[in-house]
Scaffold this active site. Sequence first.
Site, PDB file in Angstrom:
ATOM      1  CE  LYS A 190      -7.674   1.388   1.864  1.00 48.49           C
ATOM      2  NZ  LYS A 190      -7.393   0.623   3.086  1.00 48.49           N
TER       3      LYS A 190
ATOM      4  CB  SER B 261      -0.951  -0.044   1.190  1.00 46.33           C
ATOM      5  OG  SER B 261      -1.939   0.920   1.059  1.00 46.33           O
ATOM      6  CG  HIS B 262       0.296   3.775   3.301  1.00 46.90           C
ATOM      7  ND1 HIS B 262      -0.731   2.888   3.516  1.00 46.90           N
ATOM      8  CD2 HIS B 262       0.951   3.891   4.463  1.00 46.90           C
ATOM      9  CE1 HIS B 262      -0.706   2.494   4.773  1.00 46.90           C
ATOM     10  NE2 HIS B 262       0.301   3.087   5.375  1.00 46.90           N
TER      11      HIS B 262
ATOM     12  CG  ASP C 179      -6.056   0.960  -1.087  1.00 42.24           C
ATOM     13  OD1 ASP C 179      -5.082   1.743  -1.044  1.00 42.24           O
ATOM     14  OD2 ASP C 179      -6.172  -0.024  -0.327  1.00 42.24           O
ATOM     15  NE  ARG C 180      -4.291   4.058   3.277  1.00 38.38           N
ATOM     16  CZ  ARG C 180      -3.781   4.187   4.480  1.00 38.38           C
ATOM     17  NH1 ARG C 180      -3.148   5.296   4.812  1.00 38.38           N
ATOM     18  NH2 ARG C 180      -3.885   3.216   5.357  1.00 38.38           N
TER      19      ARG C 180
ATOM     20  CG  ASP D  58      -2.846  -0.299  -2.498  1.00 34.96           C
ATOM     21  OD1 ASP D  58      -2.658   0.828  -2.008  1.00 34.96           O
ATOM     22  OD2 ASP D  58      -3.540  -1.173  -1.925  1.00 34.96           O
TER      23      ASP D  58
ATOM     24  CG  ASP E 225      -2.573   4.039  -1.326  1.00 33.31           C
ATOM     25  OD1 ASP E 225      -3.241   3.926  -2.359  1.00 33.31           O
ATOM     26  OD2 ASP E 225      -2.654   3.244  -0.363  1.00 33.31           O
TER      27      ASP E 225
HETATM   28  C1  VG1 Z   1      -4.560   1.428   8.332  1.00 37.94           C
HETATM   29  C2  VG1 Z   1      -5.783   2.302   8.407  1.00 37.94           C
HETATM   30  C3  VG1 Z   1      -7.017   1.536   7.940  1.00 37.94           C
HETATM   31  C4  VG1 Z   1      -6.781   0.943   6.534  1.00 37.94           C
HETATM   32  C5  VG1 Z   1      -5.504   0.125   6.545  1.00 37.94           C
HETATM   33  C6  VG1 Z   1      -5.141  -0.398   5.179  1.00 37.94           C
HETATM   34  O1  VG1 Z   1      -4.704   0.362   9.243  1.00 37.94           O
HETATM   35  O2  VG1 Z   1      -5.968   2.786   9.723  1.00 37.94           O
HETATM   36  O3  VG1 Z   1      -8.108   2.419   7.947  1.00 37.94           O
HETATM   37  O4  VG1 Z   1      -7.850   0.120   6.159  1.00 37.94           O
HETATM   38  O5  VG1 Z   1      -4.417   0.928   7.006  1.00 37.94           O
HETATM   39  O6  VG1 Z   1      -5.046   0.644   4.238  1.00 37.94           O
HETATM   40  P1  VG1 Z   1      -3.959   0.334  10.674  1.00 37.94           P
HETATM   41  O7  VG1 Z   1      -4.253  -1.034  11.222  1.00 37.94           O
HETATM   42  O8  VG1 Z   1      -2.505   0.581  10.415  1.00 37.94           O
HETATM   43  O9  VG1 Z   1      -4.566   1.441  11.462  1.00 37.94           O
HETATM   44  V1  VG1 Z   1      -3.978   0.526   2.937  1.00 37.94           V
HETATM   45  O10 VG1 Z   1      -4.200   1.769   1.943  1.00 37.94           O
HETATM   46  O11 VG1 Z   1      -2.572   0.393   3.754  1.00 37.94           O
HETATM   47  O12 VG1 Z   1      -4.427  -1.003   2.186  1.00 37.94           O
HETATM   48 CO    CO Z   2      -3.438   1.412  -0.066  1.00 40.36          CO
END
Ligand code: VG1
Ligand code: CO
Length: 616
Positions: free
Chosen positions: A435, A124-125, A304-305, A302, A300
């Site tokens: 998302k 992801s990010h 999704d954000r 991937d 981000d």
């Molecule tokens: C974080 C965010 C959560 C999101 C997750 C994955 O999780 O708080 O809202 O769904 O990242 O997003 P955590 O457990 O670190 O609080 V992504 O864009 O990293 O797939």
């Molecule tokens: Co992401």
Amino acid sequence: MVLFNVSRIQTTPFDGQKPGTSGLRKKVKVFVQPHYLENFVQASFNALTEAKVRGATLVVSGDGRYYSEQAIQIITKMAAANGVRRIWVGLNGLLSTPAVSAVIRERVGVDGSKATGAFILTASHNPGGPNEDFGIKYNMENGGPAPEGITNKIYEYTTTIKEYLIAPDLPNVDISTVGVSNFTGPEGPFDVEVFDSASDYIKLMKSIFDFESIRKLLSSPKFTFCYDALHGVAGAYAKRIFVDELGAQESSLLNCVPKEDFGGGHPDPNLTYAKELVARMGLGKSEPQGEPPEFGAAADGDADRNMILGKRFFVTPSDSVAIIAANAVQAIPYFSAGLKGVARSMPTSAALDVVAKHLNLKFFEVPTGWKFFGNLMDAGLCSVCGEESFGTGMHFASVLGRAEEQTTTFKLTQTSYYLVIVVVFVIGSDHIREKDGIWAVLAWLSILAYKNKDNQDKLVTVEDIVRQHWATYGRHYYTRYDYENVDAVAAKELMAHLVKLQSSLSEVNKIVKGASSDVSNVVHGDEFEYKDSVDGSVSSHQGIRYLFEDGSRLIFRLSGTGSEGATIRLYIEQYEKDPSKIGRLSHEALAPLVAAALKLSKMEEFTGRSAPTVIT
Ligand code: VG1
Ligand code: CO
């Protein structure tokens, strides 16, 4: 027709292969150890059971980060050996997380096949490259992340695994060319189909939004636009959607070439890492060259954000899901028949709750992580949902004035002296089961197009829309403090301390009032537990909550996406209905609650940190 054999390879378990909030994320150095990825993939096949794996069609792709190509080849060889019938790969191994979901749900293969699951390769990010992060997660036949029942099973299998199956002599597949390769194994045929990464997703977006009205908005001389993919996989979609389909200028795209190390940056769409976009939008340290665009967005790794900015302007992500929900029926054709319901993650502010109440919509509060929304959507209970998360590594102000204190990241320009609003949101709808960053941009563009449909002299801006929303529904002051890479034992102790405290609310109130006389009484304390209203499954320990008489909330939870140490997240929220008080500085409005939270948790005592790593 190439023939291949199947080998059984002996292995032993690795510690810690427990999928977190969104899959397994570790340093590349951990993933490249012999058998590491293989163990996890075999454990996933075992957890899914042979019945689901044999003969299946699986998608394997991701955000293109370092190690993706090797991982695709390994997973393909293991899939062949485990009896999978065919693998689908996005061109060059690229598919955004939402596009994977769309592909599972919508795509039909050249031979009429449909996919039943996917391995998504992304962290992801988190940054990418040989010294950074890699990640993998499994998505199910509904296109959504595997639910906890499955991820727990995967983890159990990783702790006892003794062997995995692989087809070592299956040739590497050329993922840089669209086409189908056919092979034959001991049990029959196995195919790999490489396909265009964007077309299915674009088709889906066109069925949801009125592209013509967005095109009109983008062609208006009053409206200006900018999109930054931060060298993530969104770049594989941005030109096709924003330029080719919607007529944006090519010069409005920044960093839209996907790179395996994201150009050395953090693919985290926030004011710290989306530097170029932030500068263009007039939110950087110095005045931008020329007039900032009216609308800016970033994604981000991937995709999704998303972060969405107005001109010199930003919103809290909790507000943005509420704003989309409030405008969806009028502005987005897909929702014209009405919303089935809305949902938010527990730590996300209650701005969405107010809209739900106002519009008489079904409303759900689920734990953090997109996997919890899937069942609601499958059951037709939810159309729009969102999470508060901005991503990590960010250090910026949620409101006016705060930025001036945060010299490490950015300083407001003189002209942006009033309220700065950022939309950075994790949001989506029931069109898929993930998302969706680009969907969110199109949703905002649709709302802007709708608000400007009469072609009035003055543009209705992002800022106008947010202010109008507050005036109608009240404002939820909101902030999140992240303490990153804290000692894991200390973090656990802090959480245990907070749970223990909840047994005496009079003690809690003594501490809270000692911190500030301006907070109301704590009337309830618990650990959030969620019972899925569709399948009845229960998820416990999903965050520690302190609820106040006036509706304010303090929430503490440990992150499940980091790859090192522990990250403590503290979420702080206060609702203000009085129109004369909705324009306050957020950090001022929230100061009493922040003081109470720090004192209750003994944050500094446990962690040794006098300040958070990141404030969003
Ligand atoms: C974080 C965010 C959560 C999101 C997750 C994955 O999780 O708080 O809202 O769904 O990242 O997003 P955590 O457990 O670190 O609080 V992504 O864009 O990293 O797939
Ligand atoms: Co992401």
